[in-house]
Motif scaffolding. Structure first.
Motif, PDB file in Angstrom:
ATOM      1  N   MET A  41       0.809  -1.216   0.000  1.00  0.00           N
ATOM      2  CA  MET A  41       0.000   0.000   0.000  1.00  0.00           C
ATOM      3  C   MET A  41       0.840   1.263   0.000  1.00  0.00           C
ATOM      4  SD  MET A  41      -3.395  -0.669   2.330  1.00  0.00           S
ATOM      5  CE  MET A  41      -2.462  -0.916   3.850  1.00  0.00           C
ATOM      6  N   VAL A  42       2.017   1.221   0.627  1.00  0.00           N
ATOM      7  CA  VAL A  42       2.792   2.458   0.763  1.00  0.00           C
ATOM      8  C   VAL A  42       4.037   2.491  -0.112  1.00  0.00           C
ATOM      9  CG1 VAL A  42       1.986   2.796   3.107  1.00  0.00           C
ATOM     10  CG2 VAL A  42       4.143   1.597   2.745  1.00  0.00           C
ATOM     11  N   GLY A  43       4.488   1.334  -0.598  1.00  0.00           N
ATOM     12  CA  GLY A  43       5.690   1.296  -1.415  1.00  0.00           C
ATOM     13  C   GLY A  43       5.408   1.618  -2.870  1.00  0.00           C
ATOM     14  N   THR A 171       9.265  13.006  -8.893  1.00  0.00           N
ATOM     15  CA  THR A 171       9.747  13.808  -7.772  1.00  0.00           C
ATOM     16  C   THR A 171      11.034  13.174  -7.250  1.00  0.00           C
ATOM     17  OG1 THR A 171       8.599  12.560  -6.042  1.00  0.00           O
ATOM     18  CG2 THR A 171       7.361  14.331  -7.144  1.00  0.00           C
ATOM     19  N   LYS A 172      11.771  13.944  -6.487  1.00  0.00           N
ATOM     20  CA  LYS A 172      13.004  13.403  -5.910  1.00  0.00           C
ATOM     21  C   LYS A 172      12.699  12.239  -4.982  1.00  0.00           C
ATOM     22  CE  LYS A 172      15.612  17.706  -6.294  1.00  0.00           C
ATOM     23  NZ  LYS A 172      16.372  18.778  -5.593  1.00  0.00           N
ATOM     24  N   ASP A 173      11.627  12.363  -4.198  1.00  0.00           N
ATOM     25  CA  ASP A 173      11.265  11.270  -3.291  1.00  0.00           C
ATOM     26  C   ASP A 173      10.900  10.002  -4.047  1.00  0.00           C
ATOM     27  OD1 ASP A 173      11.727  12.751  -1.029  1.00  0.00           O
ATOM     28  OD2 ASP A 173       9.629  13.289  -0.698  1.00  0.00           O
ATOM     29  N   GLU A 174      10.199  10.145  -5.165  1.00  0.00           N
ATOM     30  CA  GLU A 174       9.840   8.972  -5.964  1.00  0.00           C
ATOM     31  C   GLU A 174      11.082   8.259  -6.473  1.00  0.00           C
ATOM     32  OE1 GLU A 174       5.502  10.069  -7.931  1.00  0.00           O
ATOM     33  OE2 GLU A 174       7.337  10.811  -8.887  1.00  0.00           O
ATOM     34  N   LEU A 175      12.041   9.006  -6.973  1.00  0.00           N
ATOM     35  CA  LEU A 175      13.269   8.385  -7.478  1.00  0.00           C
ATOM     36  C   LEU A 175      14.053   7.712  -6.365  1.00  0.00           C
ATOM     37  CD1 LEU A 175      14.424  11.136  -9.999  1.00  0.00           C
ATOM     38  CD2 LEU A 175      13.541   8.858 -10.556  1.00  0.00           C
ATOM     39  N   ILE A 176      14.127   8.367  -5.220  1.00  0.00           N
ATOM     40  CA  ILE A 176      14.843   7.760  -4.088  1.00  0.00           C
ATOM     41  C   ILE A 176      14.154   6.475  -3.655  1.00  0.00           C
ATOM     42  CG2 ILE A 176      15.432   8.065  -1.640  1.00  0.00           C
ATOM     43  CD1 ILE A 176      15.919  11.060  -2.325  1.00  0.00           C
ATOM     44  N   ASN A 177      12.820   6.479  -3.578  1.00  0.00           N
ATOM     45  CA  ASN A 177      12.083   5.274  -3.178  1.00  0.00           C
ATOM     46  C   ASN A 177      12.262   4.146  -4.180  1.00  0.00           C
ATOM     47  OD1 ASN A 177      11.120   6.564  -0.899  1.00  0.00           O
ATOM     48  ND2 ASN A 177       9.142   7.092  -1.804  1.00  0.00           N
ATOM     49  N   LYS A 178      12.233   4.464  -5.466  1.00  0.00           N
ATOM     50  CA  LYS A 178      12.363   3.442  -6.494  1.00  0.00           C
ATOM     51  C   LYS A 178      13.762   2.842  -6.525  1.00  0.00           C
ATOM     52  CE  LYS A 178       8.872   4.572 -10.010  1.00  0.00           C
ATOM     53  NZ  LYS A 178       8.440   3.194 -10.250  1.00  0.00           N
ATOM     54  N   VAL A 179      14.778   3.664  -6.341  1.00  0.00           N
ATOM     55  CA  VAL A 179      16.155   3.207  -6.551  1.00  0.00           C
ATOM     56  C   VAL A 179      16.835   2.762  -5.264  1.00  0.00           C
ATOM     57  CG1 VAL A 179      18.437   3.899  -7.387  1.00  0.00           C
ATOM     58  CG2 VAL A 179      16.381   4.647  -8.601  1.00  0.00           C
ATOM     59  N   TRP A 180      16.572   3.471  -4.159  1.00  0.00           N
ATOM     60  CA  TRP A 180      17.265   3.142  -2.917  1.00  0.00           C
ATOM     61  C   TRP A 180      16.353   2.492  -1.878  1.00  0.00           C
ATOM     62  CZ3 TRP A 180      18.808   7.154  -5.983  1.00  0.00           C
ATOM     63  CH2 TRP A 180      20.160   7.159  -6.345  1.00  0.00           C
ATOM     64  N   GLY A 181      15.056   2.508  -2.116  1.00  0.00           N
ATOM     65  CA  GLY A 181      14.139   1.837  -1.196  1.00  0.00           C
ATOM     66  C   GLY A 181      13.387   2.808  -0.306  1.00  0.00           C
ATOM     67  N   PHE A 182      12.220   2.357   0.126  1.00  0.00           N
ATOM     68  CA  PHE A 182      11.284   3.217   0.860  1.00  0.00           C
ATOM     69  C   PHE A 182      11.830   3.644   2.220  1.00  0.00           C
ATOM     70  CE2 PHE A 182       7.534   3.848   3.594  1.00  0.00           C
ATOM     71  CZ  PHE A 182       6.889   4.841   2.869  1.00  0.00           C
ATOM     72  N   ASP A 183      12.572   2.762   2.893  1.00  0.00           N
ATOM     73  CA  ASP A 183      13.004   3.047   4.270  1.00  0.00           C
ATOM     74  C   ASP A 183      14.423   3.609   4.360  1.00  0.00           C
ATOM     75  OD1 ASP A 183      10.622   2.182   5.438  1.00  0.00           O
ATOM     76  OD2 ASP A 183      11.265   0.092   5.359  1.00  0.00           O
ATOM     77  N   CYS A 184      15.027   3.946   3.224  1.00  0.00           N
ATOM     78  CA  CYS A 184      16.418   4.393   3.278  1.00  0.00           C
ATOM     79  C   CYS A 184      16.489   5.841   3.768  1.00  0.00           C
ATOM     80  CB  CYS A 184      17.067   4.281   1.901  1.00  0.00           C
ATOM     81  SG  CYS A 184      16.585   5.610   0.773  1.00  0.00           S
ATOM     82  N   ASP A 185      17.687   6.256   4.176  1.00  0.00           N
ATOM     83  CA  ASP A 185      17.886   7.638   4.623  1.00  0.00           C
ATOM     84  C   ASP A 185      18.718   8.416   3.604  1.00  0.00           C
ATOM     85  OD1 ASP A 185      20.288   6.377   4.974  1.00  0.00           O
ATOM     86  OD2 ASP A 185      20.488   6.852   7.116  1.00  0.00           O
ATOM     87  N   PHE A 186      18.649   7.989   2.354  1.00  0.00           N
ATOM     88  CA  PHE A 186      19.360   8.643   1.262  1.00  0.00           C
ATOM     89  C   PHE A 186      18.826  10.061   1.094  1.00  0.00           C
ATOM     90  CE2 PHE A 186      20.489   9.327  -3.232  1.00  0.00           C
ATOM     91  CZ  PHE A 186      21.780   8.832  -3.252  1.00  0.00           C
TER      92      PHE A 186
END
Length: 228
Positions: A41-43, A171-186
């Motif tokens: 649901m959130v990823g 968005t930047k958040d979308e790219l970070i979630n797709k590439v580095w994962g939802f829970d990362c601190d990138f």
């Protein structure tokens, strides 16, 4: 391609995830139905691979609830249940495909590619082409005009996002979630570094596509031959 694998048998999950990661897929794992439901649901996933016989909530119910809540992510059911009734039930409640164990990784990859094509990701012979630039999804390369450049793993994941969705603004958040994962601190400034790396490799090819910044939002791939 970012995949959520929902499988309660840890050894099976590790084996499947390991094989997919070896073949350049980004995989996150859930080990019971409830965890799979929450992550689904959130990823921001391109595909969900779903077992059926799991604790807490079974795979059928997870699929039903995801669809009820408006989640349209393609779902492949991967299970030991092989009767026609099981397959019909899985497809009728909203799964996009159904595979039985034991299975071939080559077949699973073929089905992932088929789902990508159905979602408008024009993958043929392992290539995605936008303008005069081709992204090879097996070799991690960009090529154009007889020249080719190798990509690092994260550069490839970014390139895949842009090339498989050439009209989308990320968005930047979308790219970070797709590439580095939802829970990362990138952090977003680190994303800008990777975007810069990818732009430099594109420039080497004399391309008619470029990664453009969208002020206050993020980035998109622009085909200059189409957009003038």
């Amino acid at each position: 391609m970012k995949i959520l694998l929902v499988e309660d048998e840890v050894q099976m999950s590790e084996a499947i995830a390991g094989l997919l990661r070896k073949n350049k897929y980004l995989v996150e794992c859930a080990f019971d139905g409830e965890e799979g439901l929450q992550m689904g649901m959130v990823g921001d996933y391109d595909v969900i691979i779903m077992d059926i016989m799991m604790p807490v909530i079974d795979g059928y119910e997870v699929v039903r609830l995801l669809r009820k809540r408006g989640i349209t992510t393609p779902i492949i059911m991967l299970t030991a249940l092989s009767s026609v009734e099981d397959k019909v039930k899985g497809l009728d409640i909203g799964a996009d495909d159904y595979m039985t164990k034991p299975f071939s990784v080559d077949e699973l990859e073929a089905r992932l590619r088929a789902i990508a094509r159905r979602r408008g990701q024009a993958v043929a012979d392992n290539n995605i082409k936008v303008g005069n630039v081709t992204l090879n999804i097996k070799e991690f390369t960009l090529s154009a005009g007889g020249k080719s450049v190798a990509l690092s793993g994260k550069e490839y994941e970014l390139a895949f996002c842009f090339f498989s969705n050439p009209s989308a603004v990320f968005t930047k958040d979308e790219l970070i979630n797709k590439v580095w994962g939802f829970d990362c601190d990138f952090e977003s400034n680190n994303l800008e570094v990777y975007i810069s790396f990818l732009r430099k490799k594109l420039t080497f090819l004399d391309p008619d596509v470029t990664i453009s910044s969208v002020r206050g939002v993020g980035y998109k791939l622009v085909n200059k031959s189409v957009n003038g």
